[in-house]
Design a protein around this motif. Structure first.
Motif, PDB file in Angstrom:
ATOM      1  N   MET A   1      -5.573  -3.266  10.107  1.00 29.03           N
ATOM      2  CA  MET A   1      -4.315  -3.007  10.463  1.00 29.03           C
ATOM      3  C   MET A   1      -3.152  -4.040  10.117  1.00 29.03           C
ATOM      4  N   ASP A   2      -2.063  -3.739  10.387  1.00 30.71           N
ATOM      5  CA  ASP A   2      -0.933  -4.752   9.973  1.00 30.71           C
ATOM      6  C   ASP A   2      -0.506  -4.976  11.483  1.00 30.71           C
ATOM      7  N   LYS A   3      -0.462  -6.399  11.734  1.00 29.80           N
ATOM      8  CA  LYS A   3      -0.044  -7.072  12.955  1.00 29.80           C
ATOM      9  C   LYS A   3       1.569  -6.520  13.327  1.00 29.80           C
ATOM     10  N   GLY A   4       1.675  -5.961  14.665  1.00 28.90           N
ATOM     11  CA  GLY A   4       2.779  -5.830  15.055  1.00 28.90           C
ATOM     12  C   GLY A   4       3.265  -4.299  14.629  1.00 28.90           C
ATOM     13  N   TYR A   5       2.534  -3.708  13.915  1.00 31.89           N
ATOM     14  CA  TYR A   5       3.067  -2.530  13.223  1.00 31.89           C
ATOM     15  C   TYR A   5       1.749  -1.384  13.498  1.00 31.89           C
ATOM     16  N   GLU A   6       0.852  -1.597  14.580  1.00 28.50           N
ATOM     17  CA  GLU A   6      -0.047  -0.893  14.814  1.00 28.50           C
ATOM     18  C   GLU A   6       0.345   0.566  15.233  1.00 28.50           C
ATOM     19  N   LYS A   7       1.316   0.488  16.186  1.00 29.84           N
ATOM     20  CA  LYS A   7       1.563   1.869  16.690  1.00 29.84           C
ATOM     21  C   LYS A   7       2.594   2.795  16.002  1.00 29.84           C
ATOM     22  N   GLU A   8       3.060   2.349  14.780  1.00 25.52           N
ATOM     23  CA  GLU A   8       4.123   2.929  14.058  1.00 25.52           C
ATOM     24  C   GLU A   8       3.231   3.968  13.414  1.00 25.52           C
ATOM     25  N   ARG A   9       4.175   5.201  12.950  1.00 24.58           N
ATOM     26  CA  ARG A   9       3.358   6.290  12.246  1.00 24.58           C
ATOM     27  C   ARG A   9       3.706   5.901  10.730  1.00 24.58           C
ATOM     28  N   PHE A  10       2.847   6.600   9.912  1.00 26.73           N
ATOM     29  CA  PHE A  10       3.155   6.452   8.245  1.00 26.73           C
ATOM     30  C   PHE A  10       4.040   7.398   7.926  1.00 26.73           C
ATOM     31  N   GLU A  11       4.655   7.018   6.798  1.00 21.98           N
ATOM     32  CA  GLU A  11       5.618   7.917   6.022  1.00 21.98           C
ATOM     33  C   GLU A  11       5.466   7.976   4.628  1.00 21.98           C
ATOM     34  N   GLY A  12       5.760   9.173   4.263  1.00 22.52           N
ATOM     35  CA  GLY A  12       5.327   9.208   2.562  1.00 22.52           C
ATOM     36  C   GLY A  12       6.536   8.941   1.589  1.00 22.52           C
ATOM     37  N   LEU A  13       6.363   8.309   0.601  1.00 17.67           N
ATOM     38  CA  LEU A  13       7.354   7.843  -0.366  1.00 17.67           C
ATOM     39  C   LEU A  13       7.038   8.676  -1.587  1.00 17.67           C
ATOM     40  N   LYS A  14       7.920   9.189  -2.157  1.00 14.05           N
ATOM     41  CA  LYS A  14       7.759   9.753  -3.697  1.00 14.05           C
ATOM     42  C   LYS A  14       7.915   8.901  -4.619  1.00 14.05           C
ATOM     43  N   ILE A  15       7.106   8.361  -5.429  1.00 15.09           N
ATOM     44  CA  ILE A  15       6.960   7.652  -6.587  1.00 15.09           C
ATOM     45  C   ILE A  15       6.116   7.909  -7.522  1.00 15.09           C
ATOM     46  N   LYS A  16       6.401   7.634  -8.669  1.00 12.04           N
ATOM     47  CA  LYS A  16       5.777   7.967  -9.956  1.00 12.04           C
ATOM     48  C   LYS A  16       4.248   7.325  -9.708  1.00 12.04           C
ATOM     49  N   ALA A  17       3.361   8.151 -10.327  1.00 11.23           N
ATOM     50  CA  ALA A  17       1.628   7.653 -10.278  1.00 11.23           C
ATOM     51  C   ALA A  17       1.469   6.495 -10.946  1.00 11.23           C
ATOM     52  N   SER A  18       2.338   6.368 -12.149  1.00 15.24           N
ATOM     53  CA  SER A  18       1.795   4.839 -12.796  1.00 15.24           C
ATOM     54  C   SER A  18       2.804   3.838 -12.056  1.00 15.24           C
ATOM     55  N   VAL A  19       3.814   3.897 -11.296  1.00 11.09           N
ATOM     56  CA  VAL A  19       4.211   2.950 -10.366  1.00 11.09           C
ATOM     57  C   VAL A  19       3.277   2.620  -9.179  1.00 11.09           C
ATOM     58  N   ALA A  20       2.798   3.900  -8.596  1.00 12.85           N
ATOM     59  CA  ALA A  20       1.911   3.560  -7.570  1.00 12.85           C
ATOM     60  C   ALA A  20       0.880   2.867  -8.027  1.00 12.85           C
ATOM     61  N   GLN A  21      -0.002   2.988  -8.898  1.00 12.55           N
ATOM     62  CA  GLN A  21      -1.184   2.310  -9.193  1.00 12.55           C
ATOM     63  C   GLN A  21      -0.819   0.840  -9.449  1.00 12.55           C
ATOM     64  N   ARG A  22       0.426   0.301 -10.254  1.00 10.61           N
ATOM     65  CA  ARG A  22       0.747  -0.749 -10.240  1.00 10.61           C
ATOM     66  C   ARG A  22       0.944  -1.438  -8.943  1.00 10.61           C
ATOM     67  N   PHE A  23       1.572  -0.758  -8.036  1.00  9.84           N
ATOM     68  CA  PHE A  23       1.721  -1.180  -6.969  1.00  9.84           C
ATOM     69  C   PHE A  23       0.607  -1.654  -6.140  1.00  9.84           C
ATOM     70  N   ARG A  24      -0.388  -0.776  -6.110  1.00  2.67           N
ATOM     71  CA  ARG A  24      -1.671  -0.889  -5.440  1.00  2.67           C
ATOM     72  C   ARG A  24      -2.324  -2.240  -6.055  1.00  2.67           C
ATOM     73  N   ARG A  25      -2.350  -2.389  -7.218  1.00  2.00           N
ATOM     74  CA  ARG A  25      -2.986  -3.467  -7.925  1.00  2.00           C
ATOM     75  C   ARG A  25      -2.366  -4.751  -7.582  1.00  2.00           C
ATOM     76  N   TYR A  26      -1.101  -4.636  -7.272  1.00  2.00           N
ATOM     77  CA  TYR A  26      -0.505  -5.922  -6.918  1.00  2.00           C
ATOM     78  C   TYR A  26      -0.709  -6.351  -5.504  1.00  2.00           C
ATOM     79  N   CYS A  27      -0.768  -5.262  -4.528  1.00  2.00           N
ATOM     80  CA  CYS A  27      -1.089  -5.437  -3.219  1.00  2.00           C
ATOM     81  C   CYS A  27      -2.447  -6.038  -3.079  1.00  2.00           C
ATOM     82  N   GLY A  28      -3.378  -5.476  -3.953  1.00  2.00           N
ATOM     83  CA  GLY A  28      -4.645  -6.207  -4.071  1.00  2.00           C
ATOM     84  C   GLY A  28      -4.740  -7.686  -4.362  1.00  2.00           C
ATOM     85  N   LYS A  29      -3.673  -8.055  -5.377  1.00  2.00           N
ATOM     86  CA  LYS A  29      -3.667  -9.425  -5.732  1.00  2.00           C
ATOM     87  C   LYS A  29      -3.343 -10.200  -4.522  1.00  2.00           C
ATOM     88  N   ILE A  30      -2.264  -9.778  -3.742  1.00  2.00           N
ATOM     89  CA  ILE A  30      -1.885 -10.640  -2.657  1.00  2.00           C
ATOM     90  C   ILE A  30      -2.587 -10.583  -1.428  1.00  2.00           C
TER      91      ILE A  30
END
Length: 129
Positions: free
Chosen positions: A1-30
């Protein structure tokens, strides 16, 4: 879990599938969660006053030129200081030290050898025997 943000709820964003995949790969890299990666990116843009639509090329080149001009200015100042202050001072110090060197005088106890001093004994020549 993210420190300091444990009690916040999640929101959904509408983004294209290709952008979401690329963003997830970038998150994994960092090695951060998707929420923390997006937060870090937003803070970077806000802190540096950069718009994602702007090109950073001219800005970096402009800063580089300014830095080079300032470095050249500092070099010019140092050369002027060396020419007008350091070199004359060194020359004066050297001239003072050259004049201050004591002249080599013979010691009082030192005996001078004269040409009159002949050995008291005669060397034998083996051919004379």
């Amino acid at each position: 879990m993210d420190k300091g943000y444990e009690k916040e709820r999640f929101e959904g964003l509408k983004i294209k599938a290709s952008v979401a995949q690329r963003f997830r790969r970038y998150c994994g890299k960092i090695s951060k969660s998707q929420s923390m990666t997006l937060l870090v990116m937003i803070e970077f843009f806000e802190d540096n006053g950069i718009s994602p639509n702007e090109s950073m090329g001219p800005h970096i080149q402009t800063l580089e030129i300014l830095i080079k001009k300032r470095i050249n200015g500092v070099i010019a100042i140092l050369k002027d200081i060396e020419k007008s202050q350091t070199k004359p001072t060194v020359a004066m110090m050297q001239s003072l030290f050259e004049e201050a060197e004591p002249k080599n005088k013979p010691l009082i106890l030192e005996k001078k050898k004269t040409d009159d001093s002949q050995p008291k004994y005669r060397e034998r020549n083996p051919s004379n025997l």
